[in-house]
Structure formats: C-alpha cells, structure tokens
Write a protein that holds these residues in place. Sequence first.
Motif, PDB file in Angstrom:
ATOM      1  N   UNK A   2       0.666  -0.968  -0.233  1.00 47.60           N
ATOM      2  CA  UNK A   2      -0.416  -0.328   0.151  1.00 47.60           C
ATOM      3  C   UNK A   2       0.868   1.451  -0.070  1.00 47.60           C
ATOM      4  N   UNK A   3       1.865   1.394   0.717  1.00 49.23           N
ATOM      5  CA  UNK A   3       2.949   2.778   1.046  1.00 49.23           C
ATOM      6  C   UNK A   3       3.654   2.798  -0.259  1.00 49.23           C
ATOM      7  N   UNK A   4       3.726   2.113  -1.731  1.00 48.85           N
ATOM      8  CA  UNK A   4       4.119   1.548  -2.788  1.00 48.85           C
ATOM      9  C   UNK A   4       3.018   2.625  -3.668  1.00 48.85           C
ATOM     10  N   UNK A   5       1.873   1.515  -3.767  1.00 46.94           N
ATOM     11  CA  UNK A   5       1.113   2.448  -4.673  1.00 46.94           C
ATOM     12  C   UNK A   5       0.496   4.514  -3.799  1.00 46.94           C
ATOM     13  N   UNK A   6       0.514   3.952  -2.474  1.00 46.05           N
ATOM     14  CA  UNK A   6       0.152   6.081  -2.422  1.00 46.05           C
ATOM     15  C   UNK A   6       1.525   6.393  -2.858  1.00 46.05           C
ATOM     16  N   UNK A   7       2.682   6.533  -2.906  1.00 51.97           N
ATOM     17  CA  UNK A   7       3.895   7.051  -3.243  1.00 51.97           C
ATOM     18  C   UNK A   7       3.871   7.346  -4.654  1.00 51.97           C
ATOM     19  N   UNK A   9       0.808   6.685  -6.567  1.00 50.22           N
ATOM     20  CA  UNK A   9      -0.375   7.159  -7.661  1.00 50.22           C
ATOM     21  C   UNK A   9       0.373   9.325  -6.852  1.00 50.22           C
ATOM     22  N   UNK A  10       0.459   9.103  -5.735  1.00 44.00           N
ATOM     23  CA  UNK A  10       0.551  10.289  -5.531  1.00 44.00           C
ATOM     24  C   UNK A  10       1.401  10.982  -6.741  1.00 44.00           C
ATOM     25  N   UNK A  11       2.898  10.505  -6.882  1.00 48.13           N
ATOM     26  CA  UNK A  11       3.997  11.458  -7.919  1.00 48.13           C
ATOM     27  C   UNK A  11       3.031  11.196  -9.365  1.00 48.13           C
ATOM     28  N   UNK A 105      -3.109   4.309 -16.451  1.00 44.48           N
ATOM     29  CA  UNK A 105      -1.655   3.899 -15.565  1.00 44.48           C
ATOM     30  C   UNK A 105      -2.602   4.239 -14.518  1.00 44.48           C
ATOM     31  N   UNK A 106      -2.768   5.563 -13.726  1.00 46.36           N
ATOM     32  CA  UNK A 106      -3.978   5.574 -12.691  1.00 46.36           C
ATOM     33  C   UNK A 106      -4.285   5.191 -12.458  1.00 46.36           C
ATOM     34  N   UNK A 110      -5.422   1.847  -9.044  1.00 41.18           N
ATOM     35  CA  UNK A 110      -5.983   2.259  -8.325  1.00 41.18           C
ATOM     36  C   UNK A 110      -7.328   1.058  -8.345  1.00 41.18           C
ATOM     37  N   UNK A 111      -7.373   0.338  -9.938  1.00 37.68           N
ATOM     38  CA  UNK A 111      -8.425  -0.656  -9.439  1.00 37.68           C
ATOM     39  C   UNK A 111      -7.563  -1.961  -8.876  1.00 37.68           C
ATOM     40  N   UNK A 112      -5.906  -2.176  -9.568  1.00 36.56           N
ATOM     41  CA  UNK A 112      -5.650  -3.110  -8.753  1.00 36.56           C
ATOM     42  C   UNK A 112      -5.219  -3.054  -7.693  1.00 36.56           C
TER      43      UNK A 112
END
Length: 154
Positions: A2-7, A9-11, A105-106, A110-112
């Motif tokens: 989740x942390x990797x996803x958050x980073x 998606x923020x980018x 890609x976003x 998000x779906x994944x």
Amino acid sequence: ENAAYMAETAEMKQALAALQQAIEVLVAGTIKAKEGGAALLQATTQAASAVRNVVESLPASTGLSPDQAAVLNEFLQEAHGGKYMPQSFTVQGILNDMYDTFAADLETATLMEASANTKFEDFINIKTIELKDMEADKAKKEGEKAEAEVRLAD
C-alpha cells in the motif's frame, strides 16, 4: 504494498496536474501567439515554465522516447530565446498523450489496489473467524481438561 501504491499514485497525480497545467498554458499561448508582441513573449515564458515543470515532475519510471525528449528540449531552448515556438502543437500532442497514458495508468493502479485491498480484507476476515473458532476450541478443551483433573482428583 500500500505504501508503494500511495507513493506511486501521488507521483502520478502530481505529474497529471503539471501536464494539465502545461496543456492549458500551451493552448492559451497558441491563441496569444496570434496576437504577437508582449502577449507572445509572456505566453512563451509561461509555456516554457509549464513544460519545464512537467519534465521535472515526471516519475522516474516514465520513459520518454528520444524523439519526444528532443522535441521537449528544443521547445525549452527556443522558449528561452523568447521566440515563437512552431512545435507548440507537437509538444501539446506529446503532453496530451502523456496525460492520457498517466490517467490510464492511475486508473489501472487504483483498480489493482482496490482488488488487492478487497482480497486482503477477505483474508483477514477468514483469519479472524478461524481465530475465534480456535479460541472457542481452546476454551472448550481447557474446560474438558479442568473437568478431567477434577475427576482424577476424586
């Protein structure tokens, strides 16, 4: 995960915002270019700044093709000179393509993440039920053990 996803998606969101701003500035600059004079110089400076901001905010995983990178670099160099940039439409096309790709890609990320989160919650729910069942079995066996110890003591 989740942390990797958050980073990530923020980018991506930051890059999308920069791309949107750059596209808007380039479209406005194209209109001002027809006016000429000071409006053109101001539009050129704003466009260069917006494109530079996009290039700086792109995630490291973004791979610009050599042709795209060359067009963007040429655009920035000509903008620095303060002259009209005929490749503005090409740059707008590149930025629009990048925007579409980042948005897709976003959405995919998000779906994944939503799918992974649902699977995780289901897993935790199953393990919570199993834990309650095991605790109930343990309590039952401890009760049986206590009864057996009482019978043995008699």
